[in-house]
Each structure stands twice: as C-alpha cells, then as structure tokens.
Design a protein around this motif. Sequence first.
Motif, PDB file in Angstrom:
ATOM      1  N   ARG A  90       0.838  -1.196   0.000  1.00 27.35           N
ATOM      2  CA  ARG A  90       0.000   0.000   0.000  1.00 27.35           C
ATOM      3  C   ARG A  90       0.876   1.251   0.000  1.00 27.35           C
ATOM      4  NH1 ARG A  90      -5.499  -0.489   2.124  1.00 27.35           N
ATOM      5  NH2 ARG A  90      -5.274   1.737   2.576  1.00 27.35           N
ATOM      6  N   PRO A  91       0.532   2.276  -0.774  1.00 28.78           N
ATOM      7  CA  PRO A  91       1.346   3.494  -0.812  1.00 28.78           C
ATOM      8  C   PRO A  91       1.601   4.104   0.568  1.00 28.78           C
ATOM      9  CG  PRO A  91      -0.253   3.518  -2.592  1.00 28.78           C
ATOM     10  CD  PRO A  91      -0.584   2.329  -1.738  1.00 28.78           C
ATOM     11  N   ASP A  92       0.614   4.048   1.469  1.00 35.53           N
ATOM     12  CA  ASP A  92       0.799   4.655   2.783  1.00 35.53           C
ATOM     13  C   ASP A  92       1.617   3.777   3.739  1.00 35.53           C
ATOM     14  OD1 ASP A  92      -1.058   2.665   3.194  1.00 35.53           O
ATOM     15  OD2 ASP A  92      -2.616   3.951   4.030  1.00 35.53           O
ATOM     16  N   ALA A  93       2.034   2.586   3.270  1.00 36.35           N
ATOM     17  CA  ALA A  93       2.845   1.700   4.101  1.00 36.35           C
ATOM     18  C   ALA A  93       4.233   1.468   3.511  1.00 36.35           C
ATOM     19  CB  ALA A  93       2.142   0.355   4.284  1.00 36.35           C
ATOM     20  N   GLN A  94       4.541   2.145   2.409  1.00 34.46           N
ATOM     21  CA  GLN A  94       5.842   1.944   1.776  1.00 34.46           C
ATOM     22  C   GLN A  94       6.951   2.609   2.592  1.00 34.46           C
ATOM     23  OE1 GLN A  94       5.440   3.173  -2.344  1.00 34.46           O
ATOM     24  NE2 GLN A  94       3.851   1.650  -2.740  1.00 34.46           N
ATOM     25  N   GLY A  95       8.167   2.085   2.428  1.00 27.50           N
ATOM     26  CA  GLY A  95       9.309   2.611   3.161  1.00 27.50           C
ATOM     27  C   GLY A  95       9.520   1.976   4.519  1.00 27.50           C
ATOM     28  N   ARG A  96       8.772   0.913   4.818  1.00 26.42           N
ATOM     29  CA  ARG A  96       8.883   0.249   6.127  1.00 26.42           C
ATOM     30  C   ARG A  96       9.505  -1.140   6.014  1.00 26.42           C
ATOM     31  NH1 ARG A  96       2.961   0.705   8.662  1.00 26.42           N
ATOM     32  NH2 ARG A  96       4.012  -0.453  10.322  1.00 26.42           N
ATOM     33  N   GLY A  97      10.004  -1.481   4.828  1.00 24.57           N
ATOM     34  CA  GLY A  97      10.637  -2.786   4.649  1.00 24.57           C
ATOM     35  C   GLY A  97       9.661  -3.921   4.402  1.00 24.57           C
ATOM     36  N   ILE A  98       8.390  -3.597   4.152  1.00 20.68           N
ATOM     37  CA  ILE A  98       7.383  -4.643   3.972  1.00 20.68           C
ATOM     38  C   ILE A  98       7.613  -5.410   2.675  1.00 20.68           C
ATOM     39  CG2 ILE A  98       4.914  -5.056   3.613  1.00 20.68           C
ATOM     40  CD1 ILE A  98       4.431  -2.637   5.498  1.00 20.68           C
ATOM     41  N   GLY A  99       7.966  -4.698   1.613  1.00 15.22           N
ATOM     42  CA  GLY A  99       8.245  -5.376   0.350  1.00 15.22           C
ATOM     43  C   GLY A  99       9.372  -6.375   0.487  1.00 15.22           C
ATOM     44  N   ARG A 100      10.398  -5.993   1.201  1.00 22.15           N
ATOM     45  CA  ARG A 100      11.526  -6.915   1.403  1.00 22.15           C
ATOM     46  C   ARG A 100      11.088  -8.154   2.172  1.00 22.15           C
ATOM     47  NH1 ARG A 100      17.608  -6.074   1.301  1.00 22.15           N
ATOM     48  NH2 ARG A 100      18.216  -8.239   1.577  1.00 22.15           N
ATOM     49  N   MET A 101      10.255  -7.964   3.181  1.00 17.86           N
ATOM     50  CA  MET A 101       9.766  -9.101   3.957  1.00 17.86           C
ATOM     51  C   MET A 101       8.983 -10.066   3.071  1.00 17.86           C
ATOM     52  SD  MET A 101       8.529  -6.999   7.347  1.00 17.86           S
ATOM     53  CE  MET A 101       7.917  -8.434   8.244  1.00 17.86           C
ATOM     54  N   LEU A 102       8.189  -9.524   2.148  1.00 16.80           N
ATOM     55  CA  LEU A 102       7.397 -10.358   1.254  1.00 16.80           C
ATOM     56  C   LEU A 102       8.254 -11.072   0.213  1.00 16.80           C
ATOM     57  CD1 LEU A 102       4.468  -7.835   0.802  1.00 16.80           C
ATOM     58  CD2 LEU A 102       4.224 -10.143   1.749  1.00 16.80           C
ATOM     59  N   ILE A 103       9.425 -10.501  -0.087  1.00 17.41           N
ATOM     60  CA  ILE A 103      10.386 -11.166  -0.973  1.00 17.41           C
ATOM     61  C   ILE A 103      11.176 -12.210  -0.197  1.00 17.41           C
ATOM     62  CG2 ILE A 103      12.444 -10.835  -2.389  1.00 17.41           C
ATOM     63  CD1 ILE A 103      10.133  -9.676  -3.823  1.00 17.41           C
ATOM     64  N   ASP A 104      11.658 -11.819   0.985  1.00 13.73           N
ATOM     65  CA  ASP A 104      12.526 -12.704   1.776  1.00 13.73           C
ATOM     66  C   ASP A 104      11.854 -14.013   2.148  1.00 13.73           C
ATOM     67  OD1 ASP A 104      14.591 -10.902   1.697  1.00 13.73           O
ATOM     68  OD2 ASP A 104      14.341 -10.169   3.752  1.00 13.73           O
ATOM     69  N   VAL A 105      10.551 -13.998   2.366  1.00 12.78           N
ATOM     70  CA  VAL A 105       9.856 -15.209   2.812  1.00 12.78           C
ATOM     71  C   VAL A 105      10.025 -16.344   1.798  1.00 12.78           C
ATOM     72  CG1 VAL A 105       7.605 -14.610   1.799  1.00 12.78           C
ATOM     73  CG2 VAL A 105       7.710 -16.080   3.821  1.00 12.78           C
ATOM     74  N   VAL A 106      10.218 -15.996   0.519  1.00 12.09           N
ATOM     75  CA  VAL A 106      10.409 -17.031  -0.497  1.00 12.09           C
ATOM     76  C   VAL A 106      11.872 -17.179  -0.888  1.00 12.09           C
ATOM     77  CG1 VAL A 106       9.837 -17.747  -2.861  1.00 12.09           C
ATOM     78  CG2 VAL A 106       8.059 -16.846  -1.367  1.00 12.09           C
ATOM     79  N   THR A 107      12.631 -16.081  -0.948  1.00  9.30           N
ATOM     80  CA  THR A 107      14.043 -16.227  -1.321  1.00  9.30           C
ATOM     81  C   THR A 107      14.807 -17.046  -0.275  1.00  9.30           C
ATOM     82  OG1 THR A 107      14.579 -14.067  -0.315  1.00  9.30           O
ATOM     83  CG2 THR A 107      14.108 -14.097  -2.686  1.00  9.30           C
ATOM     84  N   GLN A 108      14.418 -16.933   0.979  1.00  9.85           N
ATOM     85  CA  GLN A 108      15.059 -17.766   2.002  1.00  9.85           C
ATOM     86  C   GLN A 108      14.737 -19.240   1.785  1.00  9.85           C
ATOM     87  OE1 GLN A 108      13.750 -16.052   5.725  1.00  9.85           O
ATOM     88  NE2 GLN A 108      14.951 -14.184   5.430  1.00  9.85           N
ATOM     89  N   LYS A 109      13.521 -19.526   1.384  1.00  8.02           N
ATOM     90  CA  LYS A 109      13.131 -20.901   1.051  1.00  8.02           C
ATOM     91  C   LYS A 109      13.922 -21.382  -0.161  1.00  8.02           C
ATOM     92  CE  LYS A 109       8.992 -23.454  -0.512  1.00  8.02           C
ATOM     93  NZ  LYS A 109       9.103 -24.602   0.405  1.00  8.02           N
ATOM     94  N   ALA A 110      14.051 -20.509  -1.165  1.00 13.20           N
ATOM     95  CA  ALA A 110      14.803 -20.865  -2.367  1.00 13.20           C
ATOM     96  C   ALA A 110      16.271 -21.140  -2.034  1.00 13.20           C
ATOM     97  CB  ALA A 110      14.702 -19.737  -3.396  1.00 13.20           C
ATOM     98  N   ASP A 111      16.838 -20.351  -1.121  1.00 15.23           N
ATOM     99  CA  ASP A 111      18.229 -20.573  -0.712  1.00 15.23           C
ATOM    100  C   ASP A 111      18.388 -21.948  -0.078  1.00 15.23           C
ATOM    101  OD1 ASP A 111      18.966 -18.072  -1.622  1.00 15.23           O
ATOM    102  OD2 ASP A 111      18.941 -17.130   0.359  1.00 15.23           O
ATOM    103  N   ARG A 112      17.463 -22.310   0.780  1.00 14.65           N
ATOM    104  CA  ARG A 112      17.550 -23.625   1.438  1.00 14.65           C
ATOM    105  C   ARG A 112      17.477 -24.756   0.416  1.00 14.65           C
ATOM    106  NH1 ARG A 112      14.041 -20.962   5.136  1.00 14.65           N
ATOM    107  NH2 ARG A 112      12.211 -22.014   4.253  1.00 14.65           N
ATOM    108  N   GLU A 113      16.713 -24.538  -0.660  1.00 15.06           N
ATOM    109  CA  GLU A 113      16.540 -25.580  -1.671  1.00 15.06           C
ATOM    110  C   GLU A 113      17.560 -25.483  -2.798  1.00 15.06           C
ATOM    111  OE1 GLU A 113      12.545 -25.215  -3.042  1.00 15.06           O
ATOM    112  OE2 GLU A 113      11.648 -25.620  -1.075  1.00 15.06           O
ATOM    113  N   GLY A 114      18.358 -24.410  -2.801  1.00 14.42           N
ATOM    114  CA  GLY A 114      19.333 -24.217  -3.870  1.00 14.42           C
ATOM    115  C   GLY A 114      18.689 -23.882  -5.205  1.00 14.42           C
ATOM    116  N   ARG A 115      17.602 -23.111  -5.188  1.00 13.07           N
ATOM    117  CA  ARG A 115      16.879 -22.771  -6.415  1.00 13.07           C
ATOM    118  C   ARG A 115      17.013 -21.284  -6.740  1.00 13.07           C
ATOM    119  NH1 ARG A 115      13.073 -26.855  -7.927  1.00 13.07           N
ATOM    120  NH2 ARG A 115      12.620 -28.342  -6.248  1.00 13.07           N
ATOM    121  N   ARG A 116      16.880 -20.982  -8.017  1.00 13.02           N
ATOM    122  CA  ARG A 116      16.893 -19.599  -8.478  1.00 13.02           C
ATOM    123  C   ARG A 116      15.505 -18.974  -8.350  1.00 13.02           C
ATOM    124  NH1 ARG A 116      20.519 -22.277 -12.077  1.00 13.02           N
ATOM    125  NH2 ARG A 116      22.546 -21.218 -12.188  1.00 13.02           N
ATOM    126  N   CYS A 117      15.477 -17.633  -8.305  1.00  8.53           N
ATOM    127  CA  CYS A 117      14.233 -16.865  -8.296  1.00  8.53           C
ATOM    128  C   CYS A 117      14.222 -15.928  -9.496  1.00  8.53           C
ATOM    129  CB  CYS A 117      14.099 -16.047  -7.010  1.00  8.53           C
ATOM    130  SG  CYS A 117      13.992 -17.028  -5.501  1.00  8.53           S
TER     131      CYS A 117
END
Length: 237
Positions: free
Chosen positions: A160-187
Amino acid sequence: MKPTIEITPLSKADIPGAVECIQLAFAEDPYFQWVFDTTRFDPGRNRASLTARCLWGMSCALFYVAKERQSSDDNDDQASVLGVSCWIPPQPTNQRRSWKTYFHDALLWLRQLRNNVLYLGRGGLRTRRYRLWKNHQREVQRELWTDPQGYYFCNLVAVRPDAQGRGIGRMLIDVVTQKADREGRRCYLESSREVPNVGIYQRMGFEMVRTMVCEEEGDECKLYCMIREPEIKGSVE
C-alpha cells in the motif's frame, strides 16, 4: 505495544484487503497504464478478477500477505493488509503439471468467464495488449529459464502506498528467497519500473538479465527481467 508486521499465507478473509492493496499499489504502475484503457477501467470488474486470482493462488501459488497488528490481542480480522506477494512455485522440466493445477486453472477460467458476463466485458482491459505481453513473457521465460529445477517466479509484489518505506516489500520477498536458498533454487521476477525497483531488487540479490519491450501502435511498456542466484550459507567469496 508497538504495532508488528507479520507475513502469513493468504486466507479467504484476507482477500478483500489484499485486493484493495493491489489496486492502490498499481494505480500508477506503467504496466497497468499500458494494458488498461483508464477511461473505461471498471474497479468493480477488476476487484472480481483479482478475487478470482487470489482464490486460484491459495491453491496453486505461494500467496502471502503482510498484516499489521496493533496489539497481541488482535485477531486476523482486525489486522490490516499492508502488502501482498504471489509466487509461482518451480516447475522442474522433468515433472508434469499436476491434475490439481489443471483443475484450478480451469476453475479460474470459468470464474473469469462469469465475470465477463456479469460485468459485460473485461472492465477496460486491452485484450490485444494483454495477449501481446503474455506471448512476450512466454518467449523470454523460455529463453531465460535454463535451470531444469525451475524457478520461484515472483508474479506479484505490492505494498500500500501509505505503508511503503517500512521494509514490507523486502519481507514479502525474503519469505520465499530464504526458502529458495535452502533448496538451492533460483528466483525470477519482472518489474515494470526501472527506478527505483531495479536497484531495490539488486540489493536483494537479483540481477538484470533482460529488458522485455511490449509495443503496440507506438505505445511502449518495458519490463525488467531479473534472476536471483541462491545464496549458500557459509560460502566464501
């Protein structure tokens, strides 16, 4: 108590908040402006389409919401949806698509057909441009997706525009990239904004590999294709 942000799988109760979040986040998006005739855009039809896709995603994708809780006593209905991400799971080249996926794809098609009837059309969607984009996307992914393990595809991330700048987008990315790292997969992802998105994604480990150009009658939309290699913990540079 300080408000806390939690990343949780999408539930049916979350869908109205998730749809509102997506509409607000993409209102000024270059791809949205290109693929929709904004003079004929129907927010209600778009809500119905996004709702259908959320229902599909709950069964066939990794669909997450970022929710803010004001106190530990808040239940899910009281938590505000501030961000959304949808990831398509990897499809290994030696593995056939499941019957479950075929079923939910057909169900999505039927829901969208019903929406076309109820709303007397696609609510301003330029179908020729949409198909042009889908064709380009298939061609680019066919060329870039060379890993037989498949890729985690970030199909959507919105805050949401009024919630940007709080690191929320990164959290939504990290939840899967961390899983991908554990599995050795690309994103993989495609961004419709070069600035500031490409730089933000690069700081998360993504690298630019292609600029996809969709053009019709001199009106152009660019999508920036990025791939992230898995990070191996304990590796030495």
